[in-house]
Design an enzyme around this catalytic site. Structure first.
Site: not given
Ligand SMILES: *Cc1c(COP(=O)(O)O)cnc(C)c1O
Length: 357
Positions: A99, A166, A190
């Protein structure tokens, strides 16, 4: 048979969230209409949006001078939105996984990116330390929880430049000192809501400094000014997010869930280190995620990996396959996962051990 949901994302949500959202899909706020078929500008939905933003701020203890927005596009759109709104001359990123790499790629589209450190040399099984953050960077970007590899930056770091994080997979899992961050963002699927809504917490005074044109929908200020109602927001996921926030508040808030999360993760990490059949993929305990717990078969037992997967599946364990880039197993222990689910998984690991003694 009872199912134990360890999916990494989309992932387990509180029954409270699922039940209340299902009810609102039939009859929303006593309107005699489904949540799916009412205007997002109805006073009933505006109240949902307002309450979700207020509770988000309350639970995370967000100081004045910050805005919370709910938008579409996923965390993946934020990878581009961050540089669109903040990039002037140069920026800095920490590379802790797939990511992070995707976020770096988007920033590189705007110019010079200093990747201050990376753990790619060891397939991202640790969090780099001892790096220095350039003081002339417009911002420094980190991924706090690396969902795929099971590593986590579990404490808020100090940064001499605006810090952007993030937090897709660890938001609301532990206390966060929001005042240390300029932007925190994440997909909701999540730990908060079904897929479709993305949150961003933005320090208001970092905006408005770039000279280039920012497309309207990618401009944070657009969504801040219109309180996430510039265009049609993802109505159903926002409603579900509000239910999860209420559930979390009833449970005692972030400090309480943090205790439970540490307890759950401890149970599983202890079993992984005790059980001779399994081993961790993250050597330094300080780097281990309390949300995504990765493990593989220990040396000598690789041949029975599939057998363990089948055995665990037959006992109701769902979503425990590791990401293909790590292999083995991953149990995601998000907020909504009950302690009993971890106990059940530990029980299955012990039963399997007894079969192979
Ligand atoms: C799942 C995830 C993403 C991607 O998220 P989307 O909403 O599918 O774009 C980005 N960063 C992390 C840390 C993730 O776990």
């Amino acid at each position: 048979m009872k199912k134990y949901n360890f999916y990494a994302g989309p992932s387990i949500l509180p029954q409270y969230t699922i039940k209340n959202t299902a009810e609102a899909l039939i009859d929303f706020a006593g309107m005699g209409l489904s949540l799916m078929e009412v205007s997002h500008r109805s006073k009933q939905f505006v109240a949902v949006m307002d309450e979700a933003q207020a509770l988000f701020k309350e639970l995370l203890n967000i100081p004045d001078g910050y805005s919370v927005i709910f938008v579409g596009g996923g965390a993946s759109t934020q990878f581009a939105m961050v540089p669109f709104n903040l990039f002037r001359k140069k920026t800095a990123y920490l590379n802790t996984g797939a990511w992070s790499k995707k976020a770096i790629k988007e920033a590189q589209g705007f110019g010079d990116v200093d990747v201050v450190a990376s753990s790619e040399d060891k397939n991202f099984n640790y969090i780099p330390k001892g790096y220095s953050i350039p003081e002339d960077a417009d911002y420094f970007h980190i991924t706090t929880n690396n969902t795929i590899y099971g590593t986590e930056i579990r404490e808020d770091i100090d940064s001499p430049v605006p810090l952007v994080a993030d937090m897709s997979s660890d938001i609301f899992s532990r206390p966060v000192d929001v005042s240390k961050y300029a932007i925190i963002y994440g997909g909701a699927q999540k730990n908060l809501a079904p897929a479709g809504v993305t949150f961003a917490i933005i320090k208001d005074d970092i905006l408005g400094k770039v000279e280039h044109y920012i497309p309207t929908m990618l401009k944070y200020q657009t969504h801040i000014d219109k309180e996430s109602m510039f265009n049609t927001p993802p109505v159903v996921p926002v409603y579900a997010a509000l239910q999860t926030l209420k559930w979390l508040k009833d449970l005692g808030g972030i400090n309480e869930i943090h205790k439970i999360n540490k307890f759950k993760a401890g149970l599983l990490y202890d079993e992984i280190s005790r059980n001779p059949l399994f081993t961790t993929t993250v050597p330094d305990p300080a780097d281990r995620s309390i949300m995504n717990i990765c493990f593989v078969m220990n040396a000598g037992y690789e041949k029975i990996e599939q057998e363990f997967f089948d055995f665990a599946s037959s006992k109701g364990m769902v979503g425990i396959k590791g990401h293909r880039s790590v292999g083995g197993f991953r149990a995601s222990t998000y907020n909504a996962l009950p302690i009993e689910s971890v106990e059940a998984l530990v029980g299955v690991m012990q039963e399997f051990e007894n079969l192979h003694k």
